[in-house]
Design an enzyme around this catalytic site. Structure first.
Site, PDB file in Angstrom:
ATOM      1  N   LYS A 119      76.619  36.001  87.991  1.00 28.43           N
ATOM      2  CA  LYS A 119      74.966  35.442  87.755  1.00 28.43           C
ATOM      3  C   LYS A 119      73.674  36.793  87.739  1.00 28.43           C
ATOM      4  O   LYS A 119      72.829  35.834  87.451  1.00 28.43           O
ATOM      5  CB  LYS A 119      75.184  36.446  89.550  1.00 28.43           C
ATOM      6  N   ASP A 138      73.132  34.405  94.774  1.00 31.28           N
ATOM      7  CA  ASP A 138      73.037  36.167  95.239  1.00 31.28           C
ATOM      8  C   ASP A 138      73.656  36.291  96.941  1.00 31.28           C
ATOM      9  O   ASP A 138      74.259  34.751  97.271  1.00 31.28           O
ATOM     10  CB  ASP A 138      71.767  37.079  95.081  1.00 31.28           C
TER      11      ASP A 138
END
Length: 211
Positions: A119, A138
């Site tokens: 991420k 996310d």
């Protein structure tokens, strides 16, 4: 699917024409640090913490030589402060020793850095280097893209990333993810989504199941 994706992208573009990252930073490594601090912490809280942290250690070299205990004290309120402080110092040391003082521009190199997962790497690749296909999964992105049927509803970030890469135009991926975050904070909130005023509700599985 292509028609739906394009329509969703255009609606989000109209609502959020400037899809900036919510984290405040001036240097590439400051973004890396801010994203690490944001793990299981709000961006707003991180933005309250980082001014004092970056003032105390105004250069990459200073951060790499920082006293971890002092960094812990500065980032304490963002949670998991011991792990985060250690990762920040080690990451800055690696940038100097192995990457010439710059945040690297490949997924493989980024994943070697302490505290950097996919991420974080995708966000850095998209925001710092504008690399197409950078897909930041996310919690907002995972939840909302599942509701919209862009993914199969998986809660696994890497699986979500893989599925979104198949449907999102690579050149739109990074901005799409930023827009989804803003949308998740303002409209499709986790606790009380504003379905009645949602411009994407025609594609939402949750809304459809209520009708």
């Amino acid at each position: 699917m292509e028609e739906k994706v394009n329509s969703i992208i255009e609606i989000l573009k109209h609502r959020y024409p400037d899809p900036t990252c919510a984290l405040h930073y001036k240097k590439d490594y400051e973004l890396m640090i801010s994203v690490r601090l944001a793990a299981q912490c709000t961006d707003a809280r991180v933005n309250m913490i980082t001014p004092a942290l970056f003032a105390a250690y105004p250069t990459l070299e200073a951060m790499a030589n920082a006293d971890v205990a002092h960094v812990e004290a500065l980032v304490h309120s963002c949670g998991f402060y011991k792990h985060k402080a250690r990762d920040i110092v080690l990451a800055c040391q690696m940038l100097i020793s192995e990457y010439g003082g710059k945040v690297p521009d490949t997924m493989e190199q980024l994943l070697r850095i302490p505290g950097v997962g996919r991420k974080t790497a995708n966000l850095l690749l998209g925001d710092l280097y504008g690399i197409p296909g950078s897909t930041v999964c996310d919690t907002h992105c995972i939840r909302i893209t599942g509701r919209l049927g862009l993914t199969d509803g998986t809660k696994d970030p890497e699986k979500c990333e893989q599925q979104l890469r198949k449907v999102l135009p690579p050149e739109e991926s990074s901005d799409f993810c930023h827009r989804i975050v803003w949308f998740g904070r303002e409209v499709c909130t986790a606790r009380s989504p504003k379905c009645g005023e949602c411009p994407l509700s025609i594609w939402c599985k949750e809304v459809g199941s209520q009708n």
